[in-house]
Design an enzyme around this catalytic site. Structure first.
Site, PDB file in Angstrom:
ATOM      1  N   ASP A  85       3.944   3.449  17.858  1.00  0.00           N
ATOM      2  CA  ASP A  85       3.148   4.612  17.466  1.00  0.00           C
ATOM      3  C   ASP A  85       3.416   5.738  18.457  1.00  0.00           C
ATOM      4  O   ASP A  85       4.243   5.585  19.374  1.00  0.00           O
ATOM      5  CB  ASP A  85       1.649   4.246  17.395  1.00  0.00           C
ATOM      6  CG  ASP A  85       0.961   5.002  16.261  1.00  0.00           C
ATOM      7  OD1 ASP A  85       1.017   6.252  16.277  1.00  0.00           O
ATOM      8  OD2 ASP A  85       0.387   4.367  15.360  1.00  0.00           O
ATOM      9  N   HIS A  89       4.199   9.194  13.373  1.00  0.00           N
ATOM     10  CA  HIS A  89       3.772   8.270  14.440  1.00  0.00           C
ATOM     11  C   HIS A  89       4.990   7.869  15.280  1.00  0.00           C
ATOM     12  O   HIS A  89       5.126   6.706  15.684  1.00  0.00           O
ATOM     13  CB  HIS A  89       3.057   7.049  13.852  1.00  0.00           C
ATOM     14  CG  HIS A  89       1.711   7.392  13.291  1.00  0.00           C
ATOM     15  ND1 HIS A  89       0.616   7.661  14.069  1.00  0.00           N
ATOM     16  CD2 HIS A  89       1.293   7.563  12.009  1.00  0.00           C
ATOM     17  CE1 HIS A  89      -0.431   7.955  13.301  1.00  0.00           C
ATOM     18  NE2 HIS A  89      -0.031   7.909  12.045  1.00  0.00           N
ATOM     19  N   GLU A 120       0.432   9.346   7.403  1.00  0.00           N
ATOM     20  CA  GLU A 120       0.070  10.506   8.224  1.00  0.00           C
ATOM     21  C   GLU A 120       1.266  11.249   8.827  1.00  0.00           C
ATOM     22  O   GLU A 120       1.225  11.639   9.979  1.00  0.00           O
ATOM     23  CB  GLU A 120      -0.861  10.061   9.354  1.00  0.00           C
ATOM     24  CG  GLU A 120      -2.129   9.433   8.844  1.00  0.00           C
ATOM     25  CD  GLU A 120      -3.041   8.971   9.961  1.00  0.00           C
ATOM     26  OE1 GLU A 120      -4.245   9.214   9.860  1.00  0.00           O
ATOM     27  OE2 GLU A 120      -2.559   8.357  10.924  1.00  0.00           O
TER      28      GLU A 120
END
Ligand code: ACM
Length: 794
Positions: free
Chosen positions: A226, A296, A359
């Site tokens: 991440d 990420h 995301e």
């Protein structure tokens, strides 16, 4: 009390990244109870266990149980025989014997003929329930037979038998005779652990895996990369872990005593990964690795800036939230990712590789002429389609190596790659859409199965997203969305609880975050719907609590722990109400500082007590303590004190329970503070102001380390009106002139917490008090830790 979530769709996704959305805003039913909820104890509570829970205290509840006459006594002379010459069955029998040793203090012998053996383990392709995970445990007064079609089922049969005897007592065990026929409802019964935000050692991961196995959970989703850390060794790219495996934490936690940067690091070597994967496989758990793409990706880009869009090197992120660093889309980056996958795939024998897809804010792709040129060359309409192409290209690559692509539900947005399996996290819409389109799906919706949410509003709850996801709400989760028809339902593989670890710095927090809510999830994914029963589950939890103690696992006791609600009373006394979240068990207490026991006085109605009094209490069923003892020091101050978890957030759009970043206290603990990081504003509801002369507020500062992307504009800052700023207190609402102004200057001298004090103009009656900081700053963020109302000296 709480507003609906107000942000737009993209923003909802953003807020979920920290990680979990507040889409439907409503806390779980018990959480909505005010702190003054009717006390437990008395008639409503449970004093004794039902016969069926006592006879079969198994979690998840088996599909079919047939009670029999009599009991089987399993003692130190017991021998376990393994039918046939099956090495895996023998290993399972030895594992069972070791667990008996831990549970009862004796080790049954393993081996020899079936005749005369107390327990027989047998692989038997003819048993009634179908499937590799199915089993039968047949208990008569003469002995036990555990049979299954395949080793996984045999292991689960052994787990069931272990649960029947691991009741906290030592020596010989007496088990009710019965026949259990069992098989799971779903094939995907999962837990996700994020080791990027906070790293866990291989041994700590194994503790989680072992506990999963004891609940028949069979899929471990390992979130390995991440923005805040790359945690898996890739031999061709050592900087991924040398650079990407370390970050400098935000705020005071990121510097040592001399003010030097203090990195936070961790990664797994490939040998360690293999070892953990084998440990999981021995417990019939498949490990699904996640390499999160194309967003990420900040830790990877920090290690190799050429992988990014801008060519610049960001730091490995010390922040939480949505970051905008994306992998670029050129062939060199694909070569890199394929090389990474070439090293990842052989480490994980399971069929799924999770490639993230969540995301990915598209700003950098939109701003890059090179990325735009690629998009145009491919004839793609927008960046979502470009992401679909990106995921599809890598999906094909892994499929070429016999694996299947799994991704978060954003992969649906540009049309998912053909054979992708979808993990639905933004509620259940993704699951519905994917199943209707013929894709397999796993349900792990936020917030219902986001275990990074706190599980009660108790004062000592671990940090996390501060909207409560309780044991009961996880138990009640319905895996199959009602919108799906029978055909579409076949695509539902199962469900999984996700533990994002921004606020789970320690193993204790991880263990408490996961269990017992993962036990509730185990039942939601294993047990046939018509066998699910919350009250029966609570009864079995009384035994489960013993099993956590036995295995040394630090599960949360939030559902049963006693909480205290004080109220001032006449003559310098106070009343104290005792309750617990589930209203399960009999509450018992002491007033002399001694530990309560199952013989202590039973709580039936609010206690009227002189000040000061130390109250200790716990919940009991059948003499078993359900939680750790809780203590409340009732005195003039604590009667009217409210810590931030008991203050109401004015809006609560992104309510977090966070830990202070100042140096830890002597016991290693740090203060926990609850704040809305969009609008830090708290309300002391209905404050009894009669006779109150002074207001004390303990305040601190936290790094506002949230990447809020398009929502940064929603962060509320209030300008300073005096040098150094002030905490402003208003009566009735958060508008108008303050009734008290507490300058922040004294609190600026320390990284820790500071108590500010101000006189409060005399008020009659009860009023809401609103607390906001007028400092002109949002980072660091000022936070209220506790408000205390002090009466005038008598
Ligand atoms: C997620 O919570 N970003 C999958």
């Amino acid at each position: 009390m709480k507003r609906q979530f107000v942000l737009g769709a993209a923003s909802v996704a953003l807020v979920m990244g920290m990680a979990a959305c507040q889409r439907d805003g409503a806390p779980a039913p018990e959480a909505a109870k005010p702190a003054t909820a009717a006390p437990a104890g008395g008639e409503a509570s449970t004093t004794a266990l039902s016969a069926s829970a006592a006879a079969t205290p198994v979690i998840p509840r088996p599909a079919k149980v047939e009670a029999r006459e009599g009991r089987f006594v399993f003692g130190p002379q017991a021998r376990i025989a393994v039918a046939g010459d099956n090495a895996e069955a023998t290993r399972i029998a030895h594992d069972f014997a070791a667990r008996v040793q831990q549970a009862r203090g004796f080790t049954p012998q393993v081996g020899g003929a079936g005749d005369g053996a107390a327990v027989v383990f047998a692989i038997d392709p003819a048993i009634a329930p179908a499937g590799d995970e199915a089993y039968v445990v047949d208990i008569t007064p003469q002995g036990v037979k555990v049979s299954a079609r395949a080793p996984a089922g045999l292991f689960y049969g052994a787990v069931t038998l272990w649960q029947l005897l691991a009741d906290g007592a030592q020596g010989e065990a007496s088990i009710a005779a019965q026949r259990i026929e069992d098989a799971p409802r779903f094939g995907w019964r999962g837990v996700m652990l994020d080791v990027a935000r906070h790293f866990r050692t291989p041994d700590e991961v194994k503790e989680v895996l072992d506990q999963m196995a004891l609940h028949k959970l069979n899929t471990f989703h390992w979130h390995l990369t991440d923005d805040q850390g790359w945690r898996i060794q890739i031999k061709q790219y050592p900087k991924l872990t040398e650079v990407g495996g370390c970050r400098i934490p935000a705020g005071a936690a990121g510097v040592d005593a001399k003010g030097k940067p203090k990195p936070y690091c961790g990664f797994y070597t490939q040998d360690e990964i293999r070892d953990v994967v084998k440990y999981a496989a021995d417990r019939y758990i498949t490990v699904v690795p996640e390499i999160d793409l194309p967003g990420h990706a900040q830790a990877a880009i920090a290690s190799y800036p050429e992988l990014g869009v801008t060519g610049k090197a960001p730091p490995v992120s010390p922040d939480w939230g949505i970051h905008t660093w994306l992998f670029n889309v050129d062939d060199g980056t694909f070569k890199f990712l394929e090389n990474v996958l070439d090293e990842v795939m052989p480490l994980f024998p399971g069929k799924y590789i999770h490639l993230g897809g969540d995301e990915a804010a598209k700003d950098q792709w939109q701003a890059s002429p090179a990325v735009q040129a690629k998009k145009n060359e491919l004839g793609l309409k927008d960046e979502m389609q470009l992401q679909t192409w990106f995921m599809g290209r890598l999906g094909k690559y892994i499929e070429g190596h016999g694996k299947r692509l799994l991704g978060w539900d954003e992969i649906l947005e540009g049309g998912p790659p053909a054979d992708a399996t979808v993990m639905s996290w933004r509620g259940t819409d993704g699951a519905i859409e994917a199943a209707r389109a013929g894709h397999d799906v796993v349900l792990s919706p936020s917030p219902a199965l986001y275990l990074n949410h706190i599980q009660s509003d108790a004062a000592d709850e671990t940090p996390g997203r501060a909207d409560v996801i309780s044991l009961k709400s996880v138990y009640d989760f319905q895996v199959v969305p009602v919108q799906l028809n029978a055909e579409q339902t076949k695509h539902v593989l199962g469900a999984q609880g996700n533990l994002w670890t921004e606020h789970h710095r320690t193993q204790q927090r991880v263990e408490r975050g996961l269990f017992p809510r993962a036990a509730a999830l185990a039942e939601a994914t294993w047990t046939p719907d018509d066998r699910k029963d919350w009250n029966d589950f609570l009864q079995r939890m009384a035994f489960e609590t013993q099993r956590y103690r036995l295995t040394g696992f630090d599960a949360a006791d939030s559902a049963f722990a006693v909480r205290f609600t004080p109220q001032p009373a006449a003559d310098g006394k106070a009343t104290l109400a005792l309750s617990n979240q589930t209203n399960f068990g009999v509450l018992r207490y002491t007033l002399d500082g001694s530990e309560p026991t199952a013989q202590s006085p039973q709580y039936t109605h609010p206690l009227e007590l002189p000040l000061p009094t130390t109250v200790k209490a716990n919940a009991y069923v059948d003499g078993r303590a359900l939680a750790a003892t809780r203590t409340f020091a009732l005195d003039t101050r604590s009667v009217l004190a409210r810590s931030s978890n008991r203050l109401r957030a004015c809006k609560g759009d992104l309510l977090l329970r966070m830990e202070d970043d100042a140096p830890a206290q002597a016991d290693g603990e740090r203060q926990l503070l609850t704040a809305d990081v969009f609008d830090p504003c708290w309300i002391y509801d209905d404050a009894p102001l009669d006779g109150i002369a002074t207001l004390q507020v303990r305040v601190g500062q936290l790094p506002h380390n949230f990447q809020l992307w398009k929502d940064s504009k929603l962060v509320v800052t209030r300008p300073a009106k005096i040098e150094g700023g002030a905490l402003e207190v208003r009566l009735g609402s958060c508008e108008g002139e303050p009734i008290a102004v507490l300058p922040l200057a004294p609190a600026r001298k320390s990284a820790g917490l500071t108590t500010l004090e101000a006189p409060l103009p005399t008020q009659a009656g009860r009023h809401d008090l609103c607390f906001t900081f007028a400092s002109g700053e949002y980072n660091p963020m000022w936070v209220v830790d506790e408000v205390t109302l002090l009466p005038a000296a008598r």
